[in-house]
Design an enzyme around this catalytic site. Structure first.
Site, PDB file in Angstrom:
ATOM      1  N   HIS A 125       0.966  -1.251  -0.057  1.00 61.12           N
ATOM      2  CA  HIS A 125      -0.075   0.065   0.000  1.00 61.12           C
ATOM      3  C   HIS A 125       0.833   1.218   0.198  1.00 61.12           C
ATOM      4  O   HIS A 125       1.990   1.090   0.482  1.00 61.12           O
ATOM      5  CB  HIS A 125      -1.025  -0.026   1.356  1.00 61.12           C
ATOM      6  CG  HIS A 125      -2.106   1.109   1.293  1.00 61.12           C
ATOM      7  ND1 HIS A 125      -1.661   2.220   1.683  1.00 61.12           N
ATOM      8  CD2 HIS A 125      -3.332   0.697   0.930  1.00 61.12           C
ATOM      9  CE1 HIS A 125      -2.729   2.936   1.765  1.00 61.12           C
ATOM     10  NE2 HIS A 125      -3.892   2.083   1.426  1.00 61.12           N
ATOM     11  N   ASP A 202       2.941  -4.811   8.111  1.00 58.47           N
ATOM     12  CA  ASP A 202       1.704  -3.832   7.917  1.00 58.47           C
ATOM     13  C   ASP A 202       0.446  -4.891   8.192  1.00 58.47           C
ATOM     14  O   ASP A 202       0.151  -5.506   6.978  1.00 58.47           O
ATOM     15  CB  ASP A 202       1.646  -3.237   6.617  1.00 58.47           C
ATOM     16  CG  ASP A 202       0.454  -2.338   6.163  1.00 58.47           C
ATOM     17  OD1 ASP A 202      -0.566  -2.424   6.859  1.00 58.47           O
ATOM     18  OD2 ASP A 202       0.313  -1.786   5.304  1.00 58.47           O
ATOM     19  N   GLN A 205      -4.793  -5.106   6.735  1.00 62.84           N
ATOM     20  CA  GLN A 205      -5.812  -6.176   6.426  1.00 62.84           C
ATOM     21  C   GLN A 205      -5.899  -7.583   7.087  1.00 62.84           C
ATOM     22  O   GLN A 205      -6.789  -8.284   7.262  1.00 62.84           O
ATOM     23  CB  GLN A 205      -5.558  -6.667   4.934  1.00 62.84           C
ATOM     24  CG  GLN A 205      -5.605  -5.291   4.030  1.00 62.84           C
ATOM     25  CD  GLN A 205      -7.090  -4.681   4.075  1.00 62.84           C
ATOM     26  OE1 GLN A 205      -7.744  -5.382   4.200  1.00 62.84           O
ATOM     27  NE2 GLN A 205      -7.164  -3.404   3.860  1.00 62.84           N
ATOM     28  N   LYS A 228     -10.565  -1.065  10.354  1.00 54.75           N
ATOM     29  CA  LYS A 228     -10.583  -2.121   9.409  1.00 54.75           C
ATOM     30  C   LYS A 228     -10.953  -3.485  10.392  1.00 54.75           C
ATOM     31  O   LYS A 228     -11.063  -4.428   9.693  1.00 54.75           O
ATOM     32  CB  LYS A 228      -9.298  -2.301   8.766  1.00 54.75           C
ATOM     33  CG  LYS A 228      -9.171  -1.363   7.583  1.00 54.75           C
ATOM     34  CD  LYS A 228      -7.848  -1.450   6.839  1.00 54.75           C
ATOM     35  CE  LYS A 228      -7.523  -0.025   6.029  1.00 54.75           C
ATOM     36  NZ  LYS A 228      -8.242  -0.046   4.835  1.00 54.75           N
ATOM     37  N   CYS A 366      -4.632   2.295  -3.874  1.00 59.68           N
ATOM     38  CA  CYS A 366      -3.329   2.836  -3.253  1.00 59.68           C
ATOM     39  C   CYS A 366      -2.266   1.658  -3.247  1.00 59.68           C
ATOM     40  O   CYS A 366      -1.525   1.536  -2.427  1.00 59.68           O
ATOM     41  CB  CYS A 366      -3.617   2.988  -1.726  1.00 59.68           C
ATOM     42  SG  CYS A 366      -4.805   4.393  -1.090  1.00 59.68           S
TER      43      CYS A 366
HETATM   44  C1  LIG Z   1      -2.574  -2.901   3.660  1.00 59.94           C
HETATM   45  C2  LIG Z   1      -2.800  -1.333   3.800  1.00 59.94           C
HETATM   46  N1  LIG Z   1      -1.906  -0.854   4.731  1.00 59.94           N
HETATM   47  C3  LIG Z   1      -2.036   0.478   4.999  1.00 59.94           C
HETATM   48  C4  LIG Z   1      -3.344   0.982   4.753  1.00 59.94           C
HETATM   49  C5  LIG Z   1      -3.656   2.598   5.574  1.00 59.94           C
HETATM   50  O1  LIG Z   1      -4.557   2.329   6.537  1.00 59.94           O
HETATM   51  P1  LIG Z   1      -5.056   3.775   7.176  1.00 59.94           P
HETATM   52  O2  LIG Z   1      -5.566   4.621   5.825  1.00 59.94           O
HETATM   53  O3  LIG Z   1      -6.135   3.353   8.124  1.00 59.94           O
HETATM   54  O4  LIG Z   1      -3.968   4.239   7.769  1.00 59.94           O
HETATM   55  C6  LIG Z   1      -4.335   0.379   4.274  1.00 59.94           C
HETATM   56  C7  LIG Z   1      -5.743   1.046   4.143  1.00 59.94           C
HETATM   57  O5  LIG Z   1      -6.339   0.794   3.162  1.00 59.94           O
HETATM   58  C8  LIG Z   1      -4.168  -1.064   3.650  1.00 59.94           C
HETATM   59  O6  LIG Z   1      -5.072  -1.832   3.269  1.00 59.94           O
END
Ligand SMILES: Cc1ncc(COP(=O)(O)O)c(C=O)c1O
Length: 408
Positions: A125, A202, A205, A228, A366
């Site tokens: 991401h 990270d 998900q 999430k 993203c």
């Molecule tokens: C794999 C992953 N990393 C990071 C993020 C960023 O999360 P947040 O926008 O809640 O900070 C997301 C959000 O879609 C994600 O799916």
């Protein structure tokens, strides 16, 4: 046979699901973007604001003590949820993104030297790319990328080759938001540690679907977002091993994060408060506990089994549609089906499905570098949560036949 979740009962806990959109019953399949909230979470939030809203830690009056206790109770629940050794290792953030930026700026920026290397994967991401690019620019370190196979796995041999004494950090997604790939993070961490590198996972998900044990994984940092995992927006968690967090300088300065302040010298508060400058998002953090309790009460393994059955059913159903291609066919996957349809733009798919009351996400999710790797501009993505049903997947399939009829 489906596992033992009582979906009819569970759906009653999520008031938002009981509505029509564009005249059709809502089919919410955008859970990787954000999950819906059970009434237990909504009630916890309302209760906080109706009964004990107060600023925390500094007050001695009853409301302040009650708010502080509730806020700190969430920290204990998070500790148990991810099996951290100490509650001091749980830092509240605004979300996954802020957690990664905190580690990049507070840990990496102070230790990276020119020529050092940070490894990420080709399926990250943007939140797990840009903060590392920024810190590489600031320090002269170099960003390295693990390539991705056509099926959506990391190329393991390439990862092994990238690792060297120069590797200082490996930052990798546990579960891909665009493809659902579950990365072999235990092996990734072990390999990185053999070179003395630290690992950030990270978990944005992964956290709603997999049992997370940061000690068993032996990860150095783990980040995720409340929104999430059925909790409110605006709250997240950074887990870090205590000795690492102890050695890191604060990320932001201000109230709450200090021990003593004078114009000559300021000393910092102990963990985790050193990293929680200013009044935090108290109400949402309090309600976040209700979300984690909700998941724990149902049981992660039961949820995972059910979601796996949904994923298998969706994959089989979508594969049967002529001209539809699934992006991301890794062996280990969870809760996400991304796809493209021959000759039809993903945006048109999203708009037509919306007229059927079906919410999916379309675009690059993203993960633009991943889209480039796959030779596409974007996908349509259906992502599942514990309240979704086979009937909803059937509606998605019917909706996609409608798309084909209109656009084909
Ligand atoms: C794999 C992953 N990393 C990071 C993020 C960023 O999360 P947040 O926008 O809640 O900070 C997301 C959000 O879609 C994600 O799916």
């Amino acid at each position: 046979m489906f596992a033992t979740l009582d979906i009819v009962d569970i759906r009653k806990d999520f008031p938002i699901l009981n509505q029509t959109v564009q005249g059709k019953p809502l089919v919410y399949l955008d859970n990787a973007a954000t999950t819906q909230k059970p009434r237990q979470v909504i009630e916890a939030l309302t209760q906080y604001y109706e009964q004990y809203n107060a600023n925390i830690h500094r007050g001695i009056h009853s409301l302040a003590e009650q708010a502080t206790a509730a806020y700190e109770a969430t920290r204990d629940t998070v500790q148990a949820f991810i099996h951290a050794a100490n509650r001091e290792e749980i830092v509240f953030t605004r979300g996954t993104t802020e957690g990664i930026n905190l580690v990049a700026q507070s840990y990496a920026r102070t230790m990276l030297k020119p020529g050092d290397e940070v490894i990420v994967s080709g399926m990250e991401h943007h939140s797990n790319i840009v903060p590392w690019q920024m810190v590489c620019e600031q320090t002269g370190a170099v960003l390295r990328v693990i390539p991705i196979t056509d099926s959506g796995d990391i190329v393991w041999e390439a990862y092994e080759k990238l690792l060297s004494e120069k590797t200082k950090i490996v930052a990798i997604v546990y579960v891909s938001n665009s493809m659902g790939t579950i990365n072999p993070v235990r092996d990734i961490i072990q390999k990185a540690h053999a070179y003395g590198a630290k690992v950030l996972l990270d978990g944005a998900q992964a956290s709603a679907h997999l049992d997370i044990d940061v000690q068993e994984l032996d990860t150095d940092f783990y980040v995720f977002s409340s929104h999430k995992v059925y909790g409110p927006t605006g709250v997240g968690v950074l887990y870090g091993k205590q000795e690492l967090l102890e050695a890191m300088p604060p990320y932001q300065g201000g109230g709450e994060m200090i021990k003593e302040v004078s114009f000559e010298q300021t000393t910092y508060a102990a963990l985790p408060y050193k990293f929680e400058a200013g009044t935090p998002n108290i109400g949402d953090t309090v309600a976040f506990k209700a979300a984690l309790d909700y998941i724990t009460t149902l049981g992660k393994p039961v949820i995972a089994d059910y979601e796996h059955e949904l994923l298998t059913y969706a994959t089989q159903s979508l594969e049967a549609i002529d001209g539809l291609r699934i992006i991301g066919q890794a062996k280990e996957k969870i809760s996400v089906v991304s796809f493209v349809m021959e000759g039809i733009h993903h945006q048109d798919i999203g708009i037509i499905l919306d007229t059927q009351g079906i919410a999916v996400r379309t675009g690059h999710h993203c993960t633009q570098p991943l889209m480039s790797r796959m030779g596409i501009l974007g996908t349509s993505r259906a992502s599942f949560a514990l309240y979704n049903t086979k009937e909803e997947i059937d509606k998605l399939v019917q909706g996609l036949y409608k798309v084909k009829k209109m656009m084909g």
